[in-house]
Design an enzyme around this catalytic site. Structure first.
Site, PDB file in Angstrom:
ATOM      1  N   ASP A 271       0.878  -1.088  -0.119  1.00 33.68           N
ATOM      2  CA  ASP A 271       0.077  -0.142   0.024  1.00 33.68           C
ATOM      3  C   ASP A 271       0.965   1.230  -0.102  1.00 33.68           C
ATOM      4  O   ASP A 271       1.920   1.428   0.822  1.00 33.68           O
ATOM      5  CB  ASP A 271      -0.947  -0.186   1.271  1.00 33.68           C
ATOM      6  CG  ASP A 271      -1.968   0.889   1.040  1.00 33.68           C
ATOM      7  OD1 ASP A 271      -3.255   0.525   0.958  1.00 33.68           O
ATOM      8  OD2 ASP A 271      -1.896   2.166   0.935  1.00 33.68           O
TER       9      ASP A 271
ATOM     10  N   ASN B  31     -12.811  -3.252   2.823  1.00 41.40           N
ATOM     11  CA  ASN B  31     -13.611  -2.126   3.117  1.00 41.40           C
ATOM     12  C   ASN B  31     -14.593  -2.133   1.869  1.00 41.40           C
ATOM     13  O   ASN B  31     -14.175  -2.397   0.582  1.00 41.40           O
ATOM     14  CB  ASN B  31     -12.931  -0.633   3.003  1.00 41.40           C
ATOM     15  CG  ASN B  31     -11.940  -0.730   3.894  1.00 41.40           C
ATOM     16  OD1 ASN B  31     -12.049  -1.261   5.263  1.00 41.40           O
ATOM     17  ND2 ASN B  31     -10.691  -0.047   3.994  1.00 41.40           N
TER      18      ASN B  31
ATOM     19  N   HIS C  62      -6.968  -5.777   2.352  1.00 40.25           N
ATOM     20  CA  HIS C  62      -5.608  -5.279   2.966  1.00 40.25           C
ATOM     21  C   HIS C  62      -5.222  -6.428   3.981  1.00 40.25           C
ATOM     22  O   HIS C  62      -5.754  -7.335   4.469  1.00 40.25           O
ATOM     23  CB  HIS C  62      -6.166  -4.145   3.744  1.00 40.25           C
ATOM     24  CG  HIS C  62      -6.853  -2.853   3.279  1.00 40.25           C
ATOM     25  ND1 HIS C  62      -5.870  -1.869   3.120  1.00 40.25           N
ATOM     26  CD2 HIS C  62      -7.979  -2.633   2.611  1.00 40.25           C
ATOM     27  CE1 HIS C  62      -7.143  -0.846   2.409  1.00 40.25           C
ATOM     28  NE2 HIS C  62      -8.104  -1.496   2.392  1.00 40.25           N
TER      29      HIS C  62
ATOM     30  N   VAL D 240     -11.094   2.776  -3.362  1.00 40.86           N
ATOM     31  CA  VAL D 240     -10.741   2.358  -4.688  1.00 40.86           C
ATOM     32  C   VAL D 240     -11.986   1.217  -5.095  1.00 40.86           C
ATOM     33  O   VAL D 240     -11.892   0.293  -4.394  1.00 40.86           O
ATOM     34  CB  VAL D 240      -9.525   1.713  -4.836  1.00 40.86           C
ATOM     35  CG1 VAL D 240      -9.247   1.194  -6.256  1.00 40.86           C
ATOM     36  CG2 VAL D 240      -8.352   2.851  -4.544  1.00 40.86           C
TER      37      VAL D 240
ATOM     38  N   HIS E 260     -10.266  -5.344  -3.171  1.00 39.01           N
ATOM     39  CA  HIS E 260      -8.921  -5.542  -2.865  1.00 39.01           C
ATOM     40  C   HIS E 260      -8.979  -5.980  -1.308  1.00 39.01           C
ATOM     41  O   HIS E 260      -9.949  -5.602  -0.281  1.00 39.01           O
ATOM     42  CB  HIS E 260      -7.873  -4.467  -2.882  1.00 39.01           C
ATOM     43  CG  HIS E 260      -8.710  -2.911  -2.277  1.00 39.01           C
ATOM     44  ND1 HIS E 260      -9.761  -2.438  -2.973  1.00 39.01           N
ATOM     45  CD2 HIS E 260      -8.345  -2.538  -0.975  1.00 39.01           C
ATOM     46  CE1 HIS E 260     -10.081  -1.239  -2.286  1.00 39.01           C
ATOM     47  NE2 HIS E 260      -9.279  -1.341  -1.063  1.00 39.01           N
TER      48      HIS E 260
HETATM   49  P1  5GP Z   1      -9.713   1.224   0.337  1.00 42.30           P
HETATM   50  O1  5GP Z   1      -9.890   2.400   1.347  1.00 42.30           O
HETATM   51  O2  5GP Z   1     -10.577   1.370  -0.924  1.00 42.30           O
HETATM   52  O3  5GP Z   1      -9.945  -0.034   0.968  1.00 42.30           O
HETATM   53  O4  5GP Z   1      -8.391   1.111   0.016  1.00 42.30           O
HETATM   54  C1  5GP Z   1      -7.497   1.718  -1.080  1.00 42.30           C
HETATM   55  C2  5GP Z   1      -6.068   1.704  -0.609  1.00 42.30           C
HETATM   56  O5  5GP Z   1      -5.357   1.729  -1.757  1.00 42.30           O
HETATM   57  C3  5GP Z   1      -5.671   2.663   0.371  1.00 42.30           C
HETATM   58  O6  5GP Z   1      -5.146   1.945   1.614  1.00 42.30           O
HETATM   59  C4  5GP Z   1      -4.678   3.367  -0.316  1.00 42.30           C
HETATM   60  O7  5GP Z   1      -3.466   3.972   0.382  1.00 42.30           O
HETATM   61  C5  5GP Z   1      -4.180   2.439  -1.353  1.00 42.30           C
HETATM   62  N1  5GP Z   1      -3.484   3.213  -2.688  1.00 42.30           N
HETATM   63  C6  5GP Z   1      -4.393   4.169  -3.362  1.00 42.30           C
HETATM   64  N2  5GP Z   1      -3.591   4.458  -4.630  1.00 42.30           N
HETATM   65  C7  5GP Z   1      -2.515   3.719  -4.360  1.00 42.30           C
HETATM   66  C8  5GP Z   1      -1.556   3.637  -5.474  1.00 42.30           C
HETATM   67  O8  5GP Z   1      -1.253   4.165  -6.519  1.00 42.30           O
HETATM   68  N3  5GP Z   1      -0.688   2.647  -5.134  1.00 42.30           N
HETATM   69  C9  5GP Z   1      -0.669   1.854  -4.111  1.00 42.30           C
HETATM   70  N4  5GP Z   1       0.346   0.767  -4.046  1.00 42.30           N
HETATM   71  N5  5GP Z   1      -1.556   1.958  -3.151  1.00 42.30           N
HETATM   72  C10 5GP Z   1      -2.637   2.860  -3.576  1.00 42.30           C
END
Ligand code: 5GP
Length: 115
Positions: free
Chosen positions: A31, A88, A103, A97, A101
């Protein structure tokens, strides 16, 4: 479905990421904004938008993602110490996003309840 998500761009090597595992069905990378000393994301190559929109056709890949969490935890050496896996979903779930995914958070003590 419209434009590519950031995760599809990572899968297609259009933007860089620190990949720790990949196979024909999924990819796992670090991340960009880690919430623990180890913070990994396991992402299916097929775009499932979120777990609430998965279908019975996705059953095999969903199982594969779970076993990939196990595989990566062993590969990266934190399986025994323990870790947390989080999905999430939607606004109240804190999803940013719209591409499913998992985590994986590791190498610190996790708290309960989560924030
Ligand atoms: P969500 O909040 O959708 O469950 O998690 C999305 C995750 O994607 C977040 O923890 C965020 O830091 C990660 N993330 C967003 N953009 C990027 C990126 O460009 N590269 C990487 N490696 N992680 C990303």
């Amino acid at each position: 479905m419209s434009d590519k998500t950031i995760f599809e761009m990572i899968i297609d090597r259009e933007i860089p990421s620190d990949i720790v595992y990949e196979d024909e069905q999924c990819i796992c990378f670090r991340d960009i904004s880690p919430q623990a000393p180890v913070h990994l994301l396991v992402v299916p190559k097929k775009r499932i938008v979120r777990i609430a929109e998965a279908t019975s056709e996705d059953q095999a890949v969903l199982g594969h993602l779970m076993l990939t969490v196990q595989k990566v935890a062993q590969q990266e050496g934190f399986a025994e110490a323990g870790f947390r896996t989080v999905i999430n979903n939607g606004p109240n779930g804190g999803e940013e996003v719209p591409h499913l995914h998992l985590h994986i958070l590791a190498e610190r003590q996790m708290l309960w309840p989560p924030g």
